[in-house]
Design a protein around this motif. Structure first.
Motif, PDB file in Angstrom:
ATOM      1  N   MET A 161      37.889  44.833  50.237  1.00 57.56           N
ATOM      2  CA  MET A 161      36.827  45.399  49.579  1.00 57.56           C
ATOM      3  C   MET A 161      36.332  46.524  50.391  1.00 57.56           C
ATOM      4  O   MET A 161      35.980  46.462  51.482  1.00 57.56           O
ATOM      5  CB  MET A 161      35.851  44.297  49.372  1.00 57.56           C
ATOM      6  N   LEU A 215      40.793  37.175  45.910  1.00 56.77           N
ATOM      7  CA  LEU A 215      39.768  38.149  46.287  1.00 56.77           C
ATOM      8  C   LEU A 215      38.198  37.304  46.213  1.00 56.77           C
ATOM      9  O   LEU A 215      37.818  37.266  45.164  1.00 56.77           O
ATOM     10  CB  LEU A 215      39.756  39.442  45.600  1.00 56.77           C
ATOM     11  N   ARG A 217      34.838  37.850  46.358  1.00 60.73           N
ATOM     12  CA  ARG A 217      33.815  38.740  46.621  1.00 60.73           C
ATOM     13  C   ARG A 217      32.637  38.709  47.050  1.00 60.73           C
ATOM     14  O   ARG A 217      32.066  39.522  47.970  1.00 60.73           O
ATOM     15  CB  ARG A 217      33.457  39.286  45.113  1.00 60.73           C
ATOM     16  N   ASP A 218      32.122  37.532  46.993  1.00 62.18           N
ATOM     17  CA  ASP A 218      30.896  37.115  47.856  1.00 62.18           C
ATOM     18  C   ASP A 218      31.103  37.151  49.122  1.00 62.18           C
ATOM     19  O   ASP A 218      30.379  37.572  49.966  1.00 62.18           O
ATOM     20  CB  ASP A 218      30.447  35.665  47.219  1.00 62.18           C
ATOM     21  N   SER A 221      31.852  40.458  50.505  1.00 62.67           N
ATOM     22  CA  SER A 221      30.557  41.476  50.663  1.00 62.67           C
ATOM     23  C   SER A 221      29.570  41.169  51.573  1.00 62.67           C
ATOM     24  O   SER A 221      29.005  41.871  52.595  1.00 62.67           O
ATOM     25  CB  SER A 221      29.869  41.373  49.193  1.00 62.67           C
ATOM     26  N   THR A 242      37.400  47.780  44.972  1.00 61.00           N
ATOM     27  CA  THR A 242      38.254  46.252  45.624  1.00 61.00           C
ATOM     28  C   THR A 242      39.662  46.397  45.223  1.00 61.00           C
ATOM     29  O   THR A 242      39.961  47.137  44.192  1.00 61.00           O
ATOM     30  CB  THR A 242      37.557  44.905  44.904  1.00 61.00           C
ATOM     31  N   ARG A 398      44.862  41.794  40.818  1.00 66.08           N
ATOM     32  CA  ARG A 398      43.510  41.974  39.925  1.00 66.08           C
ATOM     33  C   ARG A 398      43.987  43.089  38.756  1.00 66.08           C
ATOM     34  O   ARG A 398      44.704  43.935  38.968  1.00 66.08           O
ATOM     35  CB  ARG A 398      42.437  42.751  40.887  1.00 66.08           C
TER      36      ARG A 398
END
Length: 398
Positions: A161, A215, A217-218, A221, A242, A398
């Protein structure tokens, strides 16, 4: 049946306006401006939402000429950092954003070449079929779309990311930190990648070499937030990206290539054709080199051009066997949180060896130098990994 009249025949139809497709179109425009070329891209812009980076030593002179029109960030060296040491290297480093890729291609390519916002629903060696049922006849068709996930390949994943930040005060960073591995090692080899794009602009990316393509994301991040806070940066977010990239360590390459194309006689390029560095997932040097060779052989009938590039892809697979072997060592011999030791040891080697490694041009002496000495992984795990065909890749990108 469509009521539309068939489109006039083109010499080369390129499907997919990412890095590989865009560079092929540019190489054809430079070397064979008389040819009728169409570059079909489903999205509104060419290149998607990506940032490509490379070492200047990855490229030969023709590739450097091909990339000359693109706006890029450039540095005369870079940094790496590990728990035991930091190191500065003098190899020139470059980076290009996809929006600059799109702008340059639209400026450099002749009118009518770029067909953005156009969906191709099927293709064969002599035509492409558009979503509106327009059939575009072509002497040669080049498929540069993203590779489809394949059960025929083995390996792991590079998950990342990234954020483009604009700081309220100059950040003071002069050289890229392409591998800050002093961060906590979580779930695999983890490092943060930092590019100082200008006095107040910086690109920071959290990257993982891990066993699954997941992945989170949270989680990524929040870890980026924590990393930036630790640097003392006050910033706004300009953009983000990402990605999930395969790190190929083995497999049946012939079966993979056959799976990527529903029809014979279509040229497979880019990642879909297998043109990437197996361990780093770098594609730009291979895309630039292949673009030039396709332009040099653009007079061939489509099926002959496809056969030529297929042979080149298989040679690339054979030539990069060593890097797939190292990948098996990384993913199968090294325990996830200990994978950092592999890279920590590697970056103590001489700079010319490191340059040849990233360029995919390691000599026999380089390979011996990388493998000899005390291994950074247990011998009891290293030998089975070397003899293995690799761990089957599960899940989808993805």
């Amino acid at each position: 049946m469509s009521s539309r009249a068939p489109a006039s025949i083109v010499d080369v139809a390129i499907v997919g306006g990412g890095l590989a497709g865009g560079l092929i179109a540019l190489a054809l425009a430079n070397k064979r401006p008389e040819l009728r070329v169409r570059l079909f891209e489903q999205g509104a812009t060419l290149g998607g939402n990506h940032r490509w980076s490379w070492f200047e030593t990855d490229l030969d002179d023709p590739a450097k000429v091909l990339l000359a029109p693109f706006r890029k960030a450039a540095w005369d060296g870079y940094m790496v950092g590990f728990p035991g040491y930091d190191r500065a290297l003098e190899t020139p480093y470059r980076s290009m954003a996809s929006h600059d890729f799109d702008r340059a291609l639209r400026r450099e390519l002749p009118a009518g070449v770029v067909q953005a916002g156009i969906e191709v629903v099927s293709l064969a060696q002599d035509h492409v079929l558009l979503a509106d049922q327009t059939r575009v006849p072509a002497r040669a068709v080049v498929d540069c779309r993203a590779a489809t996930p394949s059960r025929h390949l083995a390996g792991g994943w590079q998950v990342f990311m990234g954020r483009h930040l604009r700081t309220t005060h100059p950040h003071g960073i002069e050289l890229p930190f392409i591998m800050d591995a002093t961060v906590d090692q979580i779930g695999g080899f983890r490092f943060v990648y930092v590019l100082p794009l200008s006095a107040n602009d910086i690109f920071v990316e959290d990257t993982y070499y891990q066993d699954s393509p997941k992945l989170d994301r949270d989680a990524l991040s929040s870890r980026l937030d924590a990393y930036c806070a630790a640097q003392g940066w006050d910033y706004g977010i300009v953009g983000h990206e990402t990605g999930v990239l395969p790190v190929v360590t083995g497999g049946d390459f012939g079966a993979f290539r056959a799976e990527q194309s529903a029809h014979g006689g279509v040229v497979l390029a880019g990642a879909r054709g297998g043109f990437a560095h197996p361990l780093t997932s770098y594609t730009l040097p291979y895309a630039a080199g292949l673009a030039g060779r396709i332009a040099d052989n653009a007079d061939l009938p489509g099926d002959q051009l496809a056969a030529l590039i297929d042979r080149e892809a298989r040679e690339h697979w054979r030539d990069t066997k060593f890097y797939r072997l190292l990948g098996r060592m990384l993913f199968q011999a090294a325990r996830p949180e200990q994978r950092v030791r592999v890279f920590e040891r590697f970056y103590k080697l001489p700079p010319p060896l490191i340059e040849r490694f990233y360029a995919g041009k390691s000599t026999l002496r380089d390979k011996a130098r990388i493998l000899i000495g005390k291994p950074p992984v247990p011998v009891s795990r290293a030998i089975p990994a070397l003899l293995s065909a690799g761990r089957p890749m599960q899940g989808k990108t993805r």
